[in-house]
Design an enzyme around this catalytic site. Structure first.
Site, PDB file in Angstrom:
ATOM      1  CD  GLU A 280     -23.250   1.493  31.125  1.00 14.43           C
ATOM      2  OE1 GLU A 280     -24.008   1.074  31.918  1.00 14.43           O
ATOM      3  OE2 GLU A 280     -22.690   1.090  30.065  1.00 14.43           O
TER       4      GLU A 280
ATOM      5  CG  ASP B 148     -28.229   0.340  29.766  1.00 16.95           C
ATOM      6  OD1 ASP B 148     -28.075  -0.229  29.006  1.00 16.95           O
ATOM      7  OD2 ASP B 148     -27.134   0.385  30.991  1.00 16.95           O
TER       8      ASP B 148
HETATM    9  N1  PHE Z   1     -25.395  -1.018  32.687  1.00 17.66           N
HETATM   10  C1  PHE Z   1     -25.280  -2.615  32.197  1.00 17.66           C
HETATM   11  C2  PHE Z   1     -24.574  -2.643  30.842  1.00 17.66           C
HETATM   12  O1  PHE Z   1     -24.697  -1.538  30.095  1.00 17.66           O
HETATM   13  C3  PHE Z   1     -26.512  -3.230  31.920  1.00 17.66           C
HETATM   14  C4  PHE Z   1     -27.638  -2.924  32.913  1.00 17.66           C
HETATM   15  C5  PHE Z   1     -28.597  -1.975  32.076  1.00 17.66           C
HETATM   16  C6  PHE Z   1     -27.649  -3.111  33.976  1.00 17.66           C
HETATM   17  C7  PHE Z   1     -29.680  -1.413  32.800  1.00 17.66           C
HETATM   18  C8  PHE Z   1     -28.992  -2.633  34.909  1.00 17.66           C
HETATM   19  C9  PHE Z   1     -29.871  -1.825  34.347  1.00 17.66           C
HETATM   20  O2  PHE Z   1     -23.871  -3.548  30.457  1.00 17.66           O
HETATM   21 ZN    ZN Z   2     -23.202  -2.861  28.639  1.00 15.59          ZN
HETATM   22 ZN    ZN Z   3     -25.946  -0.948  28.889  1.00 15.90          ZN
END
Ligand code: PHE
Ligand code: ZN
Ligand code: ZN
Length: 438
Positions: free
Chosen positions: A276, A305
């Site tokens: 990710e 997340d």
């Molecule tokens: N996806 C981003 C990361 O892992 C953080 C995030 C999480 C943003 C949830 C938006 C929603 O760094």
């Molecule tokens: Zn992250």
């Molecule tokens: Zn994240």
């Protein structure tokens, strides 16, 4: 007759009730396992490195113990890592120099040449050949600046922060470049231009690697569409990623273990995504490989997340666009997911608010494929406002997760009470879909 039916139901499926609570102690147990995996593998769990593989093994082993058949879905991605901090030296060494993601490796010395914002090929004149290009941040992507510089024969590129911005910055060139590219503060950029010559040293590593998503699905008593819940399992290379995102991964694992002991009405499919942090690579791969029929069979995708942030808020994805911000409403069905989460928090007297689909987590490929999405998020590097501190407590003016993407994103960085609330909200909402009549 009715009592018979009830009796039969309880005999056949004594556990066929929705799972509304999961033990935060069990979730914390998985979190400790992820911390210890990071400790044993160089302090991180990043895709392409052994800490990720050990994390995937841990999840797969617990799932198999719970009776699941586990699918490890392989895919490749462009692995990048900074091997040594960047060096930028004129008469003396500059401080706060960042290596841009996908910068090349090199050790070059040249005359500094200013090239505006570097967004036009013509910004790099003839004088730029073998020189160290200096451009300002903004107006176009870092990639465009780097590609213009490379075509002009520039030896290395220094990107200076915008006027009025403090310090340096992080950024990505998106595709691997041969040229060393570093970021500096606005002031350092001006000083670089005053040097007779500068040396730029970067040490990076970029190569194609294979990693895996971990996928498992429950049985179901009645056929129907699948509810999917997912969390990314990889961390950034800079740290163990316990809030980001062992938190979502651990809660999801505990819910899967619990659901493994019952048979819900509708199948629940769990996914732990790889890479990710490299650009949603695992979830993009998964969605791209679904046939149209398989896509249509997914009722909703729920994303988890960062769900234990130390200076938290409770953000629920704004499925219906009631906040009227940024992205429009999610695909049909997204509003329902949002409502389920809202009701959970409301029933417990917990504050919550909507958050826009910004495209920066694994729900994005699902959303783009027209699949309903929802999920929770308790905050990253953005600062808590005074208004948020009033509603949620915590510290205004401080990041919701001060250890976001840093080495200090350890066990102690997670707020257990917050994780308890979000884990249970996850269990509740997944169960609402899994037992649609309850
Ligand atoms: N996806 C981003 C990361 O892992 C953080 C995030 C999480 C943003 C949830 C938006 C929603 O760094
Ligand atoms: Zn992250
Ligand atoms: Zn994240």
């Amino acid at each position: 007759m009715l009592t018979h039916a009830l009796l039969l139901l309880t005999l056949v499926a004594p556990d066929a009730r929705l799972i509304d609570t999961i033990s935060v102690d069990a979730v914390m147990g998985h979190l400790r396992a992820f911390q210890s995996i990071a400790d044993r593998h160089g302090g991180n769990r990043a895709a392409g490195l052994p800490g990720y593989d050990a994390s995937a093994d841990y999840v797969a082993a617990r799932l198999r113990e719970a009776g699941y058949t586990v699918e490890l879905q392989p895919f490749t991605f462009e692995f990048f890592r900074e091997i040594r901090p960047a060096l930028l030296k004129g008469r003396r060494a500059f401080k706060g120099v960042t290596t841009l993601r996908f910068s090349g490796s090199g050790d070059v010395t040249g005359r500094p040449v200013g090239a505006g914002d570097g967004c036009q090929a013509a910004d790099f004149g003839r004088a730029a050949r073998r020189a160290v290009g200096v451009v300002s941040r903004g107006s176009c992507s870092f990639r465009v600046k780097a590609e213009h510089a490379a075509r002009a024969g520039v030896a290395a590129l220094v990107v200076a922060n915008q006027r009025g911005e403090q310090g340096t910055f992080k950024g990505s060139l998106v595709v691997p470049q041969r040229l060393p590219v570093v970021g500096v503060s606005h002031e350092a950029g001006r000083q670089v231009l005053r040097q007779g010559g500068v040396r730029v040293v970067t040490r990076t590593r970029t190569d194609r690697r294979t990693t895996r998503n971990v996928i498992a699905q429950t049985a179901a008593t009645s056929p129907g569409r699948v509810v999917m819940a997912g969390a990314h399992l990889d961390s950034v290379p800079e740290g163990p990623g316990i809030n980001d995102n062992a938190s979502g991964s651990a809660a999801l694992l505990e819910l899967a273990i619990r659901l493994g002991r019952t048979t819900p009405e509708r199948p629940v499919r769990f996914a732990w995504w790889g890479a990710e942090e490299q650009g949603l690579i695992g979830s993009k791969h998964y969605v791209a490989r679904l046939s149209e029929r398989q896509r249509e069979r997914i009722e909703v995708y729920l994303n988890f997340d960062m769900i234990g942030s130390p200076n938290h808020t409770y953000a629920i994805f704004d499925g219906d666009d009631s906040d009227k911000k940024g992205a429009k409403a999610g695909p049909p069905g997204s509003a329902r997911a949002e409502r389920y989460f809202q009701r959970y928090f409301d029933a417990r007297g917990l504050p919550h608010h909507g958050t826009d689909f910004k495209g920066n987590s694994d729900y994005d490929p699902f959303l783009k494929a027209g699949i309903a999405v929802g999920g929770l998020f308790t905050g990253a590097g953005d600062l808590k406002t005074a208004e948020e501190a009033r509603r949620y407590g915590g510290t205004a003016g401080r990041a919701k997760d001060p250890c976001y993407h840093e080495a200090c994103d350890k066990l102690a960085n997670v707020n257990e009470k917050v994780l308890e609330a979000t884990s249970n909200a996850m269990a509740h909402v997944v169960s609402k879909y899994a037992w649609p009549r309850t």
